[in-house]
Design a protein around this motif. Structure first.
Motif, PDB file in Angstrom:
ATOM      1  N   GLY A  28       0.973  -1.234  -0.032  1.00  0.00           N
ATOM      2  CA  GLY A  28       0.101   0.100   0.086  1.00  0.00           C
ATOM      3  C   GLY A  28       0.994   1.250   0.238  1.00  0.00           C
ATOM      4  O   GLY A  28       0.415   2.379   0.417  1.00  0.00           O
ATOM      5  N   TYR A  29       2.152   1.145  -0.485  1.00  0.00           N
ATOM      6  CA  TYR A  29       2.919   2.355  -0.616  1.00  0.00           C
ATOM      7  C   TYR A  29       2.652   3.087  -1.892  1.00  0.00           C
ATOM      8  O   TYR A  29       2.087   2.610  -2.690  1.00  0.00           O
ATOM      9  N   VAL A  30       3.241   4.196  -1.853  1.00  0.00           N
ATOM     10  CA  VAL A  30       3.345   4.892  -3.357  1.00  0.00           C
ATOM     11  C   VAL A  30       4.544   5.567  -3.789  1.00  0.00           C
ATOM     12  O   VAL A  30       5.515   5.529  -2.820  1.00  0.00           O
ATOM     13  N   VAL A  31       4.467   5.714  -4.977  1.00  0.00           N
ATOM     14  CA  VAL A  31       5.804   6.446  -5.341  1.00  0.00           C
ATOM     15  C   VAL A  31       5.652   7.954  -5.292  1.00  0.00           C
ATOM     16  O   VAL A  31       4.651   8.581  -5.543  1.00  0.00           O
ATOM     17  N   PRO A  32       6.569   8.657  -4.606  1.00  0.00           N
ATOM     18  CA  PRO A  32       6.614   9.930  -4.263  1.00  0.00           C
ATOM     19  C   PRO A  32       6.456  10.947  -5.327  1.00  0.00           C
ATOM     20  O   PRO A  32       6.859  10.345  -6.613  1.00  0.00           O
ATOM     21  N   PRO A  33       6.038  12.119  -5.248  1.00  0.00           N
ATOM     22  CA  PRO A  33       5.993  13.015  -6.533  1.00  0.00           C
ATOM     23  C   PRO A  33       7.603  13.140  -7.048  1.00  0.00           C
ATOM     24  O   PRO A  33       8.545  13.218  -6.368  1.00  0.00           O
ATOM     25  N   PRO A  34       7.520  13.408  -8.486  1.00  0.00           N
ATOM     26  CA  PRO A  34       8.674  13.760  -8.953  1.00  0.00           C
ATOM     27  C   PRO A  34       9.446  15.117  -8.466  1.00  0.00           C
ATOM     28  O   PRO A  34       8.695  15.775  -7.894  1.00  0.00           O
ATOM     29  N   PRO A  35      10.663  15.292  -8.786  1.00  0.00           N
ATOM     30  CA  PRO A  35      11.357  16.510  -8.209  1.00  0.00           C
ATOM     31  C   PRO A  35      10.478  17.654  -8.970  1.00  0.00           C
ATOM     32  O   PRO A  35       9.832  17.769  -9.722  1.00  0.00           O
ATOM     33  N   GLN A  36      10.570  18.527  -8.418  1.00  0.00           N
ATOM     34  CA  GLN A  36      10.032  19.917  -8.398  1.00  0.00           C
ATOM     35  C   GLN A  36      10.507  20.345  -9.748  1.00  0.00           C
ATOM     36  O   GLN A  36      11.498  20.155 -10.084  1.00  0.00           O
ATOM     37  N   GLY A  37       9.274  21.054 -10.662  1.00  0.00           N
ATOM     38  CA  GLY A  37       9.661  21.409 -11.918  1.00  0.00           C
ATOM     39  C   GLY A  37       9.431  20.261 -13.055  1.00  0.00           C
ATOM     40  O   GLY A  37       9.617  20.535 -14.354  1.00  0.00           O
ATOM     41  N   HIS A  38       9.186  19.163 -12.607  1.00  0.00           N
ATOM     42  CA  HIS A  38       8.989  17.818 -13.531  1.00  0.00           C
ATOM     43  C   HIS A  38       7.481  17.545 -13.313  1.00  0.00           C
ATOM     44  O   HIS A  38       7.039  17.042 -12.265  1.00  0.00           O
ATOM     45  N   ALA A  39       6.819  17.428 -14.474  1.00  0.00           N
ATOM     46  CA  ALA A  39       5.271  16.806 -14.394  1.00  0.00           C
ATOM     47  C   ALA A  39       5.099  15.316 -13.961  1.00  0.00           C
ATOM     48  O   ALA A  39       4.252  14.978 -13.144  1.00  0.00           O
ATOM     49  N   SER A  40       6.240  14.540 -14.245  1.00  0.00           N
ATOM     50  CA  SER A  40       6.018  13.107 -14.014  1.00  0.00           C
ATOM     51  C   SER A  40       7.702  12.637 -14.073  1.00  0.00           C
ATOM     52  O   SER A  40       8.480  13.221 -14.080  1.00  0.00           O
ATOM     53  N   TRP A  41       7.758  11.388 -13.345  1.00  0.00           N
ATOM     54  CA  TRP A  41       9.173  10.735 -13.409  1.00  0.00           C
ATOM     55  C   TRP A  41       9.584  10.573 -14.724  1.00  0.00           C
ATOM     56  O   TRP A  41      10.638  10.770 -14.851  1.00  0.00           O
ATOM     57  N   GLY A  42       8.693  10.429 -15.543  1.00  0.00           N
ATOM     58  CA  GLY A  42       9.306  10.103 -16.992  1.00  0.00           C
ATOM     59  C   GLY A  42      10.066  11.367 -17.323  1.00  0.00           C
ATOM     60  O   GLY A  42      10.980  11.509 -18.282  1.00  0.00           O
ATOM     61  N   ASP A  43       9.300  12.613 -17.089  1.00  0.00           N
ATOM     62  CA  ASP A  43       9.639  13.876 -17.663  1.00  0.00           C
ATOM     63  C   ASP A  43      11.148  14.200 -16.952  1.00  0.00           C
ATOM     64  O   ASP A  43      12.288  14.441 -17.708  1.00  0.00           O
ATOM     65  N   TYR A  44      11.236  13.811 -15.673  1.00  0.00           N
ATOM     66  CA  TYR A  44      12.436  14.029 -14.926  1.00  0.00           C
ATOM     67  C   TYR A  44      13.498  13.157 -15.577  1.00  0.00           C
ATOM     68  O   TYR A  44      14.526  13.465 -15.911  1.00  0.00           O
ATOM     69  N   GLU A  45      13.328  11.879 -15.911  1.00  0.00           N
ATOM     70  CA  GLU A  45      14.368  10.948 -16.260  1.00  0.00           C
ATOM     71  C   GLU A  45      14.722  11.224 -17.657  1.00  0.00           C
ATOM     72  O   GLU A  45      15.922  11.023 -18.005  1.00  0.00           O
ATOM     73  N   ARG A  46      14.069  11.937 -18.382  1.00  0.00           N
ATOM     74  CA  ARG A  46      14.620  12.121 -19.940  1.00  0.00           C
ATOM     75  C   ARG A  46      15.522  13.573 -19.814  1.00  0.00           C
ATOM     76  O   ARG A  46      16.274  13.787 -20.622  1.00  0.00           O
ATOM     77  N   THR A  47      15.684  13.918 -18.592  1.00  0.00           N
ATOM     78  CA  THR A  47      16.815  15.112 -18.406  1.00  0.00           C
ATOM     79  C   THR A  47      18.092  14.369 -18.047  1.00  0.00           C
ATOM     80  O   THR A  47      19.087  14.991 -17.943  1.00  0.00           O
ATOM     81  N   LEU A  48      17.843  13.002 -17.607  1.00  0.00           N
ATOM     82  CA  LEU A  48      19.325  12.380 -17.197  1.00  0.00           C
ATOM     83  C   LEU A  48      20.172  11.907 -18.264  1.00  0.00           C
ATOM     84  O   LEU A  48      19.175  11.578 -19.370  1.00  0.00           O
ATOM     85  N   PRO A  49      21.226  11.441 -18.174  1.00  0.00           N
ATOM     86  CA  PRO A  49      21.961  10.773 -19.263  1.00  0.00           C
ATOM     87  C   PRO A  49      21.258   9.329 -19.375  1.00  0.00           C
ATOM     88  O   PRO A  49      20.570   8.840 -18.493  1.00  0.00           O
ATOM     89  N   ALA A  50      21.224   8.680 -20.539  1.00  0.00           N
ATOM     90  CA  ALA A  50      20.685   7.437 -20.830  1.00  0.00           C
ATOM     91  C   ALA A  50      20.940   6.143 -19.991  1.00  0.00           C
ATOM     92  O   ALA A  50      20.132   5.716 -19.461  1.00  0.00           O
ATOM     93  N   GLU A  51      22.170   6.232 -19.458  1.00  0.00           N
ATOM     94  CA  GLU A  51      22.757   5.201 -18.563  1.00  0.00           C
ATOM     95  C   GLU A  51      22.146   5.438 -17.211  1.00  0.00           C
ATOM     96  O   GLU A  51      22.056   4.553 -16.321  1.00  0.00           O
TER      97      GLU A  51
END
Length: 144
Positions: A28-51
């Motif tokens: 019953g856990y949840v994934v916390p919200p993405p870092p501030q300034g990102h609408a989703s974790w996917g948006d955040y991850e696209r800012t990271l290097p591929a690896e």
């Protein structure tokens, strides 16, 4: 006096998001919200290097009581029994057939999520019954 304020449980795994989402469902856990300034974790991850994309994910107890769980990608696969494992405590205070019924019902729910039932450890003179299981990447845990 100890200065520890929180405990985090870290899982080494091949697919952090898959394993994290499994444990979110189990506990019953949840994934916390993405870092501030990102609408989703996917948006955040696209800012990271591929690896680094998909390299980790955390989940938290929404009540703030349980420990944070952190899932990190590692290159090597699991080869031996865990030295530490989680006990999912669904039968607390129950004994005998009542306990077994609760354990079996929860086991069926977790198998539907991708867990694997290993074996029932039947009650003995010292311990009540529990079910040994494996999560979606083969990590052992107990339904207790």
């Amino acid at each position: 006096m100890a200065s520890v304020r929180q405990v985090q449980v870290t899982f080494d795994c091949a697919e952090p998001e898959r394993v994290a989402r499994f444990w979110c469902e189990v506990l019953g856990y949840v994934v916390p919200p993405p870092p501030q300034g990102h609408a989703s974790w996917g948006d955040y991850e696209r800012t990271l290097p591929a690896e680094q994309q998909g390299a980790w994910l955390a989940c938290v107890d929404p009540s703030g009581v349980g420990p944070r769980l952190y899932f990190q990608r590692v290159p090597e696969g699991k080869v031996v029994k865990n030295r530490v494992h989680l006990d999912v405590r669904v039968g607390v205070g129950l004994v005998g057939e009542e306990r077994l019924a609760v354990l079996e019902a929860e086991c069926a729910r977790l198998v539907a999520l991708g867990a694997v039932r290993e074996r029932l450890l039947a009650a003995d003179g010292d311990n009540e019954s529990c079910i040994v299981m494996r999560d979606v990447e083969g990590n052992e845990f107990c339904l207790d």
